[in-house]
Every structure is written in structure tokens, then in C-alpha cells.
Design an enzyme around this catalytic site. Structure first.
Site, PDB file in Angstrom:
ATOM      1  N   LYS A 132       0.903  -1.102   0.187  1.00 23.07           N
ATOM      2  CA  LYS A 132       0.082   0.060  -0.044  1.00 23.07           C
ATOM      3  C   LYS A 132       0.808   1.148  -0.172  1.00 23.07           C
ATOM      4  O   LYS A 132       1.882   1.105   0.553  1.00 23.07           O
ATOM      5  CB  LYS A 132      -0.898  -0.070   1.163  1.00 23.07           C
ATOM      6  CG  LYS A 132      -2.208   0.720   0.932  1.00 23.07           C
ATOM      7  CD  LYS A 132      -3.182  -0.040   0.288  1.00 23.07           C
ATOM      8  CE  LYS A 132      -4.464   0.832   0.117  1.00 23.07           C
ATOM      9  NZ  LYS A 132      -5.599   0.123  -0.322  1.00 23.07           N
ATOM     10  N   ASP A 172      -6.915   4.133  -4.777  1.00 22.33           N
ATOM     11  CA  ASP A 172      -7.619   4.169  -3.282  1.00 22.33           C
ATOM     12  C   ASP A 172      -8.053   5.456  -3.118  1.00 22.33           C
ATOM     13  O   ASP A 172      -8.356   6.434  -4.173  1.00 22.33           O
ATOM     14  CB  ASP A 172      -6.438   3.727  -2.248  1.00 22.33           C
ATOM     15  CG  ASP A 172      -7.264   3.430  -0.744  1.00 22.33           C
ATOM     16  OD1 ASP A 172      -7.506   2.133  -0.601  1.00 22.33           O
ATOM     17  OD2 ASP A 172      -7.384   4.210   0.028  1.00 22.33           O
TER      18      ASP A 172
HETATM   19  P1  NDP Z   1     -12.530   7.748  -3.072  1.00 17.07           P
HETATM   20  O1  NDP Z   1     -11.770   8.675  -2.785  1.00 17.07           O
HETATM   21  O2  NDP Z   1     -13.234   7.416  -4.390  1.00 17.07           O
HETATM   22  O3  NDP Z   1     -13.689   7.949  -2.033  1.00 17.07           O
HETATM   23  C1  NDP Z   1     -13.827   8.250  -0.608  1.00 17.07           C
HETATM   24  C2  NDP Z   1     -15.077   8.919  -0.300  1.00 17.07           C
HETATM   25  O4  NDP Z   1     -15.249   9.009   1.302  1.00 17.07           O
HETATM   26  C3  NDP Z   1     -15.237  10.256  -0.828  1.00 17.07           C
HETATM   27  O5  NDP Z   1     -16.813  10.617  -0.952  1.00 17.07           O
HETATM   28  C4  NDP Z   1     -14.869  10.974   0.259  1.00 17.07           C
HETATM   29  O6  NDP Z   1     -15.360  12.476   0.507  1.00 17.07           O
HETATM   30  C5  NDP Z   1     -15.213  10.284   1.792  1.00 17.07           C
HETATM   31  N1  NDP Z   1     -14.363  10.575   2.636  1.00 17.07           N
HETATM   32  C6  NDP Z   1     -12.877  10.173   2.821  1.00 17.07           C
HETATM   33  N2  NDP Z   1     -12.380  10.246   3.865  1.00 17.07           N
HETATM   34  C7  NDP Z   1     -13.274  10.767   4.580  1.00 17.07           C
HETATM   35  C8  NDP Z   1     -13.404  11.246   6.115  1.00 17.07           C
HETATM   36  N3  NDP Z   1     -12.218  11.519   6.693  1.00 17.07           N
HETATM   37  N4  NDP Z   1     -14.593  11.798   6.394  1.00 17.07           N
HETATM   38  C9  NDP Z   1     -15.758  11.739   5.666  1.00 17.07           C
HETATM   39  N5  NDP Z   1     -15.745  11.186   4.286  1.00 17.07           N
HETATM   40  C10 NDP Z   1     -14.493  10.756   3.879  1.00 17.07           C
HETATM   41  O7  NDP Z   1     -12.005   6.433  -2.369  1.00 17.07           O
HETATM   42  P2  NDP Z   1     -12.314   4.885  -2.550  1.00 17.07           P
HETATM   43  O8  NDP Z   1     -13.805   4.998  -2.951  1.00 17.07           O
HETATM   44  O9  NDP Z   1     -11.491   4.374  -3.462  1.00 17.07           O
HETATM   45  O10 NDP Z   1     -12.224   4.406  -1.073  1.00 17.07           O
HETATM   46  C11 NDP Z   1     -12.992   4.357  -0.121  1.00 17.07           C
HETATM   47  C12 NDP Z   1     -12.843   3.305   0.835  1.00 17.07           C
HETATM   48  O11 NDP Z   1     -12.536   1.923   0.234  1.00 17.07           O
HETATM   49  C13 NDP Z   1     -11.520   3.408   1.621  1.00 17.07           C
HETATM   50  O12 NDP Z   1     -11.298   2.882   2.741  1.00 17.07           O
HETATM   51  C14 NDP Z   1     -10.564   2.307   0.654  1.00 17.07           C
HETATM   52  O13 NDP Z   1      -9.366   1.912   1.288  1.00 17.07           O
HETATM   53  C15 NDP Z   1     -11.470   1.439   0.516  1.00 17.07           C
HETATM   54  N6  NDP Z   1     -11.184   0.441  -0.477  1.00 17.07           N
HETATM   55  C16 NDP Z   1     -11.066   1.085  -2.049  1.00 17.07           C
HETATM   56  C17 NDP Z   1     -10.711   0.162  -3.228  1.00 17.07           C
HETATM   57  C18 NDP Z   1     -10.791   0.569  -4.244  1.00 17.07           C
HETATM   58  O14 NDP Z   1     -10.807  -0.233  -5.198  1.00 17.07           O
HETATM   59  N7  NDP Z   1     -10.795   1.863  -4.672  1.00 17.07           N
HETATM   60  C19 NDP Z   1     -10.400  -1.349  -2.749  1.00 17.07           C
HETATM   61  C20 NDP Z   1     -10.966  -1.784  -1.555  1.00 17.07           C
HETATM   62  C21 NDP Z   1     -11.070  -1.133  -0.298  1.00 17.07           C
HETATM   63  P3  NDP Z   1     -15.139  13.587  -0.567  1.00 17.07           P
HETATM   64  O15 NDP Z   1     -15.755  13.111  -1.883  1.00 17.07           O
HETATM   65  O16 NDP Z   1     -15.666  14.796   0.008  1.00 17.07           O
HETATM   66  O17 NDP Z   1     -13.531  13.612  -0.562  1.00 17.07           O
END
Ligand code: NDP
Length: 449
Positions: A132, A172
Site C-alpha cells: 500500500k 484508493d
Molecule cells: P474515493 O476517494 O473514491 O472516495 C472516498 C469517499 O469517502 C469520498 O466521498 C470522500 O469524501 C469520503 N471520505 C474520505 N475520507 C473521509 C473522511 N475522513 N470523512 C468523511 N468522508 C470521507 O475512495 P475509494 O472509494 O476508492 O475508497 C473508499 C474506501 O474503500 C477506503 O477505505 C479504501 O481503502 C477502500 N477500498 C477501496 C478500494 C478501491 O478499489 N478503490 C478497494 C478496497 C477498499 P469527498 O468526496 O468529499 O472527498
């Protein structure tokens, strides 16, 4: 500090030793605690694991690279960020895992994510090691050219450490198709190689259909299988989802296609609620707004069916299924109580480690079905594995075939969880034990490396 060469008499002794070795790394310790408690009985069942110190070795990443990233913003000012790549385990395959760009990262966060990735990748049944990485760069409010210059500066160093047979990176939080495109462009320019060192690439340059959707779709497949195993269903159920990013919106899309009603989504500014359930068209608009235009969820409120709640939580009102898809430790004990009070029968993790240990305890006490991220969100890395296969074979697989293969992987992970879960069908225990056994057996076979 406890002597590293002594036999630990209890799991707590081991964890005290690990905590002293990694001071202040709270997220990493939290992830390690969950895994250690789950796998501790295996050390008695298989003494070779204890004799070869597999758990101690797995609490230490194989390699951590930390580096400086210098770039120029749109005002001509010099910006300095910090980059990381934690190459955790190459026991069962080349290092593999996503990149996160966020102001809320640290060595501890990347180590916890890479440790979780180790067992997750093992669960997929694919030959994938774990890693990671990312940077303390916050993409919010940055122009497209700033994002490009940052990605180029970041990859200028990262490209020394990755490659299709060494370490394969992906997206991510804060790293989506736009960032992967810029990162791949710079990788190719410096290394003079067009290969599969990154997954999640655009379809025009080696990407696999369905990679973008895979984590969210896989999560919903897993939740459906889990519900059916408990004589329940997702159909007509009300689903609340946190996040409005890659995982959250694709989970919303697939859940809606299954006949569930998605009643809440959120981003870092608040929650968007829809009591009747977002329809497919609304979800399509949200995908354009958030994933393509990098906009704010608040702008989707229409004063009618779609209600914006500034600083609000997606866990309000009544719902049956909770899918946390934002970030780690977003659900504490109080939020877990709210989810229980809302009438939920299941929580499945799209994010990595979104629930604190206290929250998990509350969900268990209340008898909710609970799917840990290392099992439920493994669909993304599985389709990354398919993209690696496609790149190395110089071939292409169609979307429907990949969707069937994704369903098979999620069903396989579900089977593995239950097979290793013990009598109480605990998915946390099952996921950790099944993943650990695979990695541990590979480590034993490869000797002391
Ligand atoms: P994105 O950046 O696409 O989306 C993250 C979302 O969560 C956004 O809407 C963001 O808000 C919100 N967010 C992030 N941090 C916070 C916070 N501290 N408080 C409130 N809202 C928050 O990321 P992903 O969808 O790719 O990833 C989301 C989760 O899934 C993570 O934990 C990641 O590790 C996990 N994951 C992702 C994978 C992937 O294929 N992408 C695979 C497996 C797990 P805003 O839009 O305002 O930024």
C-alpha cells in the site's frame, strides 16, 4: 521491551511486544490486534507456525520506502509532500495494493492498509502479495494541472520500486482513473516500458472493464451471499452507505440493480438522503458529479426527493443494511448503536477497517451480520488481478466474463470465511484464519527469507 526471541505465552504478550516495537502506530496496532486474536489458536494447531515465528514476521513489512515529492503549484510556489510505499508481503505473489492521496495518512495508516491487504489478497485465491502507498497530498481544491504535476513528481520516485513482476499499484482514496492515467504516463516515460505496473488504467491503454466498479459491485455480491446464507435478502431492503467515491457509488449502483433501496450517501461535507431510494438515473448523475467532475455531493440536492444534510451522517432514519465505504474508524461505538437502533440486520465493510473495535463489539452483541473489509471489499483487487493477467497475456477479457469471475471470487471468499470461521460463523475469524494460513504456508515453504 519484551525480547523478540522469547516464546510469547499469550496473544496479549505478543501484542505488547508488537506495540512497543511500533510506538504510536495506532491504526497498525488495531489491525494487528484483530488478526492476532483470530489466528492465535492456529499457532497451537500448527506448531511450525510458532517455531518459524510466522506471526512475528508478518507483523513486520518486508520493506518501507518513504520519499520526498517536490512539485510546483499553479502560483509557481514550491510544494513539498511525503510519499510512501509499504511492500508488506511477497509470500504468495508480487506486492500488490493501492495508492492513497490524503492529508490523513501516516506510516501507521499505510502499514495497517498493507497488513489488511496481505490477508485480503490471499483470500481472493489469486497469486497476489501485498503493498500500500501514497502521499500526504490532498487533491481537494487542486486544479487538473496541479494533480498532473503532483502525480508526475510522485511517480518519478515510485517508478524505481514498482514493476509488473515486482509491485503493482492501483487506486484508493483520492486516486481514481484520472490520477492513474497521469501516474501511468510518467511511469511509461521514465521506465520506457508499457506494462502492467499499475491497474485501474483506462480501457484505451490496458485497463480491464469493470475495474472501476469492482470493489463496490463485489461488496454487494458478498452482502447478498451473506444475507442468503442467513435466510435473508437485500431485495427491497433499505441500504445506507457512507462515502460518495468509487466504492460507495458503485455499491449504490449494484445494490439498486438488485432491487435494494439506497437511502443515504455521504462525502466529507455531509450526507445526501433520499427516503424513496435513489433511482438508477440519480446514481448515474452522482457518478458524473463525484467521479468525473470531482464535485461536491451537496450540489446534487434538489430540494425535493434528494435532501442535503450539511455535516450530517448517512446513518439516520430506518435502514436494514449499512455499507461503510469512506475511511477507517468512521464508525465508533456510538455510531454502531445508532446503526443497531435503525433496525439494521447487516453491516458489510466497503472501506478498510471502518469500524473501531468497540463498534464491532456492539454490532456483535446486537447480533448483526458483520462482514470485515478484508473479505467484503476484495473485489477490487481481484479484478486488478484480472487486469494483470490481461496485460501480461497481451489479451483482453469482456465485461460480462469479468463480472461472472468477480462473482465467483466473492463466493469463494465467502466459502473460505465460513470454512475457517469456527462454530459461531464469525466472518472476522474466518477471513483472518483463511488468509493467514495461505500466507503462512507459503512462508514456511520458502524458508527464512
Ligand atoms: P474515493 O476517494 O473514491 O472516495 C472516498 C469517499 O469517502 C469520498 O466521498 C470522500 O469524501 C469520503 N471520505 C474520505 N475520507 C473521509 C473522511 N475522513 N470523512 C468523511 N468522508 C470521507 O475512495 P475509494 O472509494 O476508492 O475508497 C473508499 C474506501 O474503500 C477506503 O477505505 C479504501 O481503502 C477502500 N477500498 C477501496 C478500494 C478501491 O478499489 N478503490 C478497494 C478496497 C477498499 P469527498 O468526496 O468529499 O472527498
Amino acid at each position: 521491551m519484551t525480547d523478540a526471541n522469547q516464546d510469547f505465552q499469550s496473544c496479549e504478550d505478543f501484542l505488547a511486544w508488537a506495540e512497543a516495537r511500533n510506538p504510536g502506530e495506532h491504526e497498525f496496532h488495531q489491525a494487528l490486534c484483530e488478526i492476532a486474536h483470530s489466528v492465535w489458536p492456529l499457532l497451537d494447531d500448527t506448531p511450525a507456525y510458532r517455531d518459524s515465528r510466522i506471526l512475528e514476521r508478518l507483523s513486520e513489512p518486508e520493506r518501507i520506502v518513504r520519499f520526498r515529492v517536490v512539485w510546483e503549484d499553479d502560483n509557481g510556489a514550491v510544494q513539498i509532500n511525503r510519499g510512501w510505499r509499504v511492500q508488506f508481503s511477497s509470500a504468495i505473489g508480487p506486492y500488490k495494493g493501492g495508492l492513497r492521496f490524503s492529508s490523513q495518512v501516516s506510516t501507521s495508516v499505510f502499514k495497517f492498509l498493507a497488513l489488511e491487504q496481505t490477508l485480503k489478497n490471499a483470500l481472493t485465491g489469486l497469486p497476489l502479495g501485498s503493498a500500500k502507498g501514497g502521499a500526504d497530498f490532498d487533491p481537494h481544491g487542486r486544479s487538473d494541472s496541479e494533480i498532473m504535476r503532483f502525480c508526475q513528481a510522485f511517480m518519478t520516485e515510485l517508478c524505481r520500486h514498482i514493476g509488473p513482476a515486482t509491485d503493482i499499484a492501483a487506486g484508493d482514496i483520492g486516486v481514481g482513473p484520472r490520477e492513474i492515467g497521469y501516474l501511468f504516463g510518467q511511469y511509461k516515460r521514465i521506465r520506457n516500458r508499457f506494462d502492467g505496473a499499475l491497474t485501474g488504467k483506462g480501457l484505451a491503454f490496458g485497463g480491464a472493464p469493470l475495474r472501476a466498479e469492482a470493489t463496490g459491485y463485489g461488496l454487494v455480491h458478498f452482502a447478498c451471499i451473506m444475507a442468503h446464507a442467513a435466510d435473508n435478502t437485500l431485495e427491497d431492503r433499505r441500504v445506507a452507505i457512507s462515502g460518495a467515491g468509487n466504492v460507495a457509488l458503485h455499491a449504490a449502483e449494484r445494490a439498486t440493480a438488485y432491487g435494494a433501496k439506497v437511502v443515504a450517501l455521504s462525502d466529507s461535507r455531509g450526507a445526501l438522503l433520499c427516503d424513496d431510494g435513489f433511482d438508477a438515473e440519480a446514481i448515474g448523475r452522482l457518478k458524473t458529479l463525484k467521479l468525473d467532475d470531482h464535485g461536491a455531493l451537496a450540489d446534487a440536492a434538489d430540494g425535493a426527493g434528494l435532501r442535503w444534510c450539511e455535516n450530517g451522517s448517512p446513518w439516520q432514519g430506518e435502514f436494514d443494511v449499512a455499507l461503510p465505504c469512506a475511511t477507517q474508524n468512521e464508525i465508533d461505538a456510538g455510531t454502531a448503536d445508532t446503526i443497531v437502533a435503525a433496525g439494521a440486520f447487516m453491516l458489510a465493510e466497503g472501506a478498510n477497517m471502518p469500524c473501531t473495535p468497540d463498534a464491532i463489539a456492539r454490532l456483535r452483541e446486537a447480533g448483526l451480520l458483520y462482514a470485515p473489509g478484508k473479505a467484503a471489499n476484495a473485489g477490487g483487487v481481484a479484478v486488478s488481478g484480472f487486469e494483470m493477467r490481461q496485460n501480461s497475456a497481451f489479451a483482453r477479457t469482456d465485461r460480462d466474463t469479468l463480472d461472472e469471475q468477480l462473482k465467483d471470487v466473492m463466493a469463494h471468499i465467502h466459502d473460505m470465511c465460513l470454512e475457517h470461521a469456527g462454530q459461531d460463523n464469525d466472518y472476522v475469524t474466518g477471513a483472518s484464519r483463511a488468509g493467514f494460513r495461505k500466507v503462512a504456508d507459503a512462508m514456511l515453504a520458502q524458508g527464512l527469507v
